[in-house]
Write a protein that holds these residues in place. Structure first.
Motif, PDB file in Angstrom:
ATOM      1  N   ALA A  90       0.825  -1.209   0.000  1.00  0.00           N
ATOM      2  CA  ALA A  90       0.000   0.000   0.000  1.00  0.00           C
ATOM      3  C   ALA A  90       0.858   1.258   0.000  1.00  0.00           C
ATOM      4  O   ALA A  90       0.578   2.220  -0.732  1.00  0.00           O
ATOM      5  CB  ALA A  90      -0.924  -0.006   1.210  1.00  0.00           C
ATOM      6  N   ARG A  91       1.906   1.251   0.805  1.00  0.00           N
ATOM      7  CA  ARG A  91       2.769   2.438   0.878  1.00  0.00           C
ATOM      8  C   ARG A  91       3.477   2.706  -0.441  1.00  0.00           C
ATOM      9  O   ARG A  91       3.505   3.838  -0.939  1.00  0.00           O
ATOM     10  CB  ARG A  91       3.814   2.254   1.984  1.00  0.00           C
ATOM     11  CG  ARG A  91       4.523   3.550   2.370  1.00  0.00           C
ATOM     12  CD  ARG A  91       5.787   3.260   3.149  1.00  0.00           C
ATOM     13  NE  ARG A  91       6.935   3.158   2.258  1.00  0.00           N
ATOM     14  CZ  ARG A  91       8.105   2.620   2.580  1.00  0.00           C
ATOM     15  NH1 ARG A  91       8.272   2.093   3.779  1.00  0.00           N
ATOM     16  NH2 ARG A  91       9.091   2.586   1.726  1.00  0.00           N
ATOM     17  N   LEU A  92       4.032   1.663  -1.041  1.00  0.00           N
ATOM     18  CA  LEU A  92       4.779   1.857  -2.278  1.00  0.00           C
ATOM     19  C   LEU A  92       3.874   2.264  -3.436  1.00  0.00           C
ATOM     20  O   LEU A  92       4.236   3.119  -4.241  1.00  0.00           O
ATOM     21  CB  LEU A  92       5.547   0.585  -2.630  1.00  0.00           C
ATOM     22  CG  LEU A  92       6.639   0.154  -1.650  1.00  0.00           C
ATOM     23  CD1 LEU A  92       7.448  -0.995  -2.221  1.00  0.00           C
ATOM     24  CD2 LEU A  92       7.549   1.317  -1.278  1.00  0.00           C
ATOM     25  N   ALA A  93       2.707   1.657  -3.525  1.00  0.00           N
ATOM     26  CA  ALA A  93       1.776   2.041  -4.590  1.00  0.00           C
ATOM     27  C   ALA A  93       1.348   3.497  -4.428  1.00  0.00           C
ATOM     28  O   ALA A  93       1.290   4.263  -5.399  1.00  0.00           O
ATOM     29  CB  ALA A  93       0.561   1.121  -4.585  1.00  0.00           C
ATOM     30  N   HIS A 100       8.965   3.254 -12.165  1.00  0.00           N
ATOM     31  CA  HIS A 100       9.701   1.981 -12.153  1.00  0.00           C
ATOM     32  C   HIS A 100      10.949   2.095 -11.289  1.00  0.00           C
ATOM     33  O   HIS A 100      11.206   1.230 -10.431  1.00  0.00           O
ATOM     34  CB  HIS A 100      10.079   1.595 -13.585  1.00  0.00           C
ATOM     35  CG  HIS A 100      11.060   0.457 -13.665  1.00  0.00           C
ATOM     36  ND1 HIS A 100      10.690  -0.850 -13.428  1.00  0.00           N
ATOM     37  CD2 HIS A 100      12.386   0.441 -13.952  1.00  0.00           C
ATOM     38  CE1 HIS A 100      11.760  -1.629 -13.565  1.00  0.00           C
ATOM     39  NE2 HIS A 100      12.799  -0.873 -13.879  1.00  0.00           N
ATOM     40  N   GLU A 101      11.738   3.139 -11.500  1.00  0.00           N
ATOM     41  CA  GLU A 101      12.976   3.309 -10.736  1.00  0.00           C
ATOM     42  C   GLU A 101      12.686   3.428  -9.244  1.00  0.00           C
ATOM     43  O   GLU A 101      13.407   2.867  -8.410  1.00  0.00           O
ATOM     44  CB  GLU A 101      13.731   4.533 -11.244  1.00  0.00           C
ATOM     45  CG  GLU A 101      14.310   4.349 -12.646  1.00  0.00           C
ATOM     46  CD  GLU A 101      14.884   5.629 -13.217  1.00  0.00           C
ATOM     47  OE1 GLU A 101      14.664   6.713 -12.598  1.00  0.00           O
ATOM     48  OE2 GLU A 101      15.531   5.569 -14.274  1.00  0.00           O
ATOM     49  N   TYR A 102      11.618   4.146  -8.898  1.00  0.00           N
ATOM     50  CA  TYR A 102      11.262   4.288  -7.487  1.00  0.00           C
ATOM     51  C   TYR A 102      10.913   2.936  -6.870  1.00  0.00           C
ATOM     52  O   TYR A 102      11.404   2.582  -5.784  1.00  0.00           O
ATOM     53  CB  TYR A 102      10.082   5.249  -7.321  1.00  0.00           C
ATOM     54  CG  TYR A 102       9.489   5.155  -5.940  1.00  0.00           C
ATOM     55  CD1 TYR A 102      10.107   5.756  -4.857  1.00  0.00           C
ATOM     56  CD2 TYR A 102       8.343   4.395  -5.709  1.00  0.00           C
ATOM     57  CE1 TYR A 102       9.602   5.620  -3.573  1.00  0.00           C
ATOM     58  CE2 TYR A 102       7.824   4.252  -4.432  1.00  0.00           C
ATOM     59  CZ  TYR A 102       8.453   4.863  -3.366  1.00  0.00           C
ATOM     60  OH  TYR A 102       7.948   4.708  -2.102  1.00  0.00           O
ATOM     61  N   ALA A 151      15.472  -1.973  -1.090  1.00  0.00           N
ATOM     62  CA  ALA A 151      15.787  -1.527   0.264  1.00  0.00           C
ATOM     63  C   ALA A 151      14.949  -2.255   1.313  1.00  0.00           C
ATOM     64  O   ALA A 151      15.454  -2.641   2.372  1.00  0.00           O
ATOM     65  CB  ALA A 151      15.581  -0.021   0.376  1.00  0.00           C
ATOM     66  N   GLU A 152      13.660  -2.444   1.030  1.00  0.00           N
ATOM     67  CA  GLU A 152      12.736  -2.998   2.018  1.00  0.00           C
ATOM     68  C   GLU A 152      12.699  -4.523   2.033  1.00  0.00           C
ATOM     69  O   GLU A 152      12.492  -5.138   3.073  1.00  0.00           O
ATOM     70  CB  GLU A 152      11.323  -2.462   1.747  1.00  0.00           C
ATOM     71  CG  GLU A 152      11.173  -0.963   1.916  1.00  0.00           C
ATOM     72  CD  GLU A 152      11.190  -0.525   3.372  1.00  0.00           C
ATOM     73  OE1 GLU A 152      11.088  -1.405   4.268  1.00  0.00           O
ATOM     74  OE2 GLU A 152      11.295   0.683   3.633  1.00  0.00           O
ATOM     75  N   ARG A 153      12.862  -5.136   0.868  1.00  0.00           N
ATOM     76  CA  ARG A 153      12.790  -6.596   0.758  1.00  0.00           C
ATOM     77  C   ARG A 153      13.916  -7.088  -0.154  1.00  0.00           C
ATOM     78  O   ARG A 153      13.686  -7.594  -1.248  1.00  0.00           O
ATOM     79  CB  ARG A 153      11.424  -7.028   0.204  1.00  0.00           C
ATOM     80  CG  ARG A 153      10.206  -6.656   1.057  1.00  0.00           C
ATOM     81  CD  ARG A 153      10.164  -7.442   2.356  1.00  0.00           C
ATOM     82  NE  ARG A 153       8.906  -7.264   3.063  1.00  0.00           N
ATOM     83  CZ  ARG A 153       8.668  -6.301   3.957  1.00  0.00           C
ATOM     84  NH1 ARG A 153       9.629  -5.416   4.244  1.00  0.00           N
ATOM     85  NH2 ARG A 153       7.499  -6.207   4.566  1.00  0.00           N
ATOM     86  N   PRO A 154      15.162  -6.940   0.295  1.00  0.00           N
ATOM     87  CA  PRO A 154      16.314  -7.227  -0.569  1.00  0.00           C
ATOM     88  C   PRO A 154      16.415  -8.679  -1.026  1.00  0.00           C
ATOM     89  O   PRO A 154      17.063  -8.961  -2.044  1.00  0.00           O
ATOM     90  CB  PRO A 154      17.515  -6.830   0.298  1.00  0.00           C
ATOM     91  CG  PRO A 154      17.011  -6.882   1.702  1.00  0.00           C
ATOM     92  CD  PRO A 154      15.583  -6.469   1.626  1.00  0.00           C
ATOM     93  N   ASP A 155      15.814  -9.597  -0.322  1.00  0.00           N
ATOM     94  CA  ASP A 155      15.911 -11.009  -0.690  1.00  0.00           C
ATOM     95  C   ASP A 155      14.837 -11.446  -1.686  1.00  0.00           C
ATOM     96  O   ASP A 155      14.880 -12.579  -2.187  1.00  0.00           O
ATOM     97  CB  ASP A 155      15.819 -11.885   0.559  1.00  0.00           C
ATOM     98  CG  ASP A 155      16.991 -11.663   1.506  1.00  0.00           C
ATOM     99  OD1 ASP A 155      18.088 -11.332   1.011  1.00  0.00           O
ATOM    100  OD2 ASP A 155      16.800 -11.797   2.722  1.00  0.00           O
ATOM    101  N   ASP A 156      13.871 -10.567  -1.970  1.00  0.00           N
ATOM    102  CA  ASP A 156      12.774 -10.913  -2.875  1.00  0.00           C
ATOM    103  C   ASP A 156      13.127 -10.560  -4.318  1.00  0.00           C
ATOM    104  O   ASP A 156      13.896  -9.626  -4.572  1.00  0.00           O
ATOM    105  CB  ASP A 156      11.498 -10.173  -2.478  1.00  0.00           C
ATOM    106  CG  ASP A 156      10.982 -10.579  -1.105  1.00  0.00           C
ATOM    107  OD1 ASP A 156      11.526 -11.552  -0.524  1.00  0.00           O
ATOM    108  OD2 ASP A 156      10.039  -9.931  -0.626  1.00  0.00           O
TER     109      ASP A 156
END
Length: 247
Positions: free
Chosen positions: A8-11, A42-44, A51-56
């Motif tokens: 929700a935050r990123l969208a 896209h870049e954002y 940064a938030e989910r580096p392993d995904d």
């Protein structure tokens, strides 16, 4: 922060960025506005997810063909499926509100979180808690593209004795069913996973019916990212819609 909250935050934040692009490029050509919006959103999202989910892993519409085919995505347990700007045509037309930002999370074979931001409307629909649409009117409303409604949608309208509602992006169309502005969205003209992943996650959270037009499940994070058709509708209309589309 949970995956739901992050989606929700990123969208929402990508949508706010896009509203700024619209202002910055207000006097530019529609093509320049589209390109800037696609690229910056896209870049954002790519930077924020790293940064938030580096392993995904991430599957984005704006990624290169090589990046989309990345084997890491195909073997990962968690993949974010994003459309940084759904409805570039509508975004480029200043004043239009029917465009969106999609952020979804696929995990172990299922969509587990998703958000659809409608920035020009000041709305973000996000899992896990999405309100069911209000009661339906007597005449079903079938939401279609304002420029090229597919024949299957017209057939559904005729079978249900319904009316058409014209709208832009796929995310805006699915959101209109969630919001109770329309009742059925049927598409068969060609789409990709990022076009429907987040909208479908949100629609399911609202209790809506979702499937391919033949009634089979919508499956994500495939080698071939084409997912050309779908149904999103009120559950009480699903059998009547499938009676038309499954043919």
């Amino acid at each position: 922060m949970t995956d739901h909250q992050l989606a929700a935050r990123l969208a929402t934040e990508a949508g706010e960025l896009l509203l700024g692009v619209r202002v910055e490029f207000a006097d530019a050509s529609a093509s320049e506005r589209k390109d800037a919006g696609d690229r910056r959103a896209h870049e954002y999202l790519i930077k924020a997810l790293a940064a938030e989910r580096p392993d995904d892993a991430v599957l984005s519409e704006e990624a290169s063909e090589e990046e989309r085919a990345n084997s890491r995505r195909l073997t990962a347990n968690r993949v974010w499926i994003v459309d940084p700007l759904d409805g570039t045509r509508e975004f480029s037309e200043l004043g239009r509100e029917d465009w969106a930002v999609h952020v979804a999370l696929w995990e172990a074979g299922e969509l587990v979180a998703g958000a659809v931001a409608l920035p020009a409307q000041g709305v973000t629909l996000a899992t896990p808690d999405v309100a069911a649409p209000p009661p339906a009117p007597a005449t079903p409303r079938i939401v279609v593209s304002r420029t090229r409604p597919p024949a299957v949608a017209l057939a559904v309208r005729d079978a249900l004795d319904g009316v058409l509602v014209e709208m832009g992006s796929a995310g805006a169309k699915v959101s209109s069913v969630v919001q109770g502005i329309s009742d059925v969205y049927v598409h068969a003209g060609g789409q990709y996973e990022w076009d429907s992943a987040a909208p479908v996650a949100v629609a399911r959270a609202a209790g809506l019916f979702t499937s391919r037009i033949d009634g089979s499940p919508l499956i994500y994070n495939q080698v071939d990212v084409s997912l050309p058709d779908l149904i999103v509708c009120r559950p009480e209309l699903a059998d009547a819609v499938l009676a038309v589309t499954a043919r």
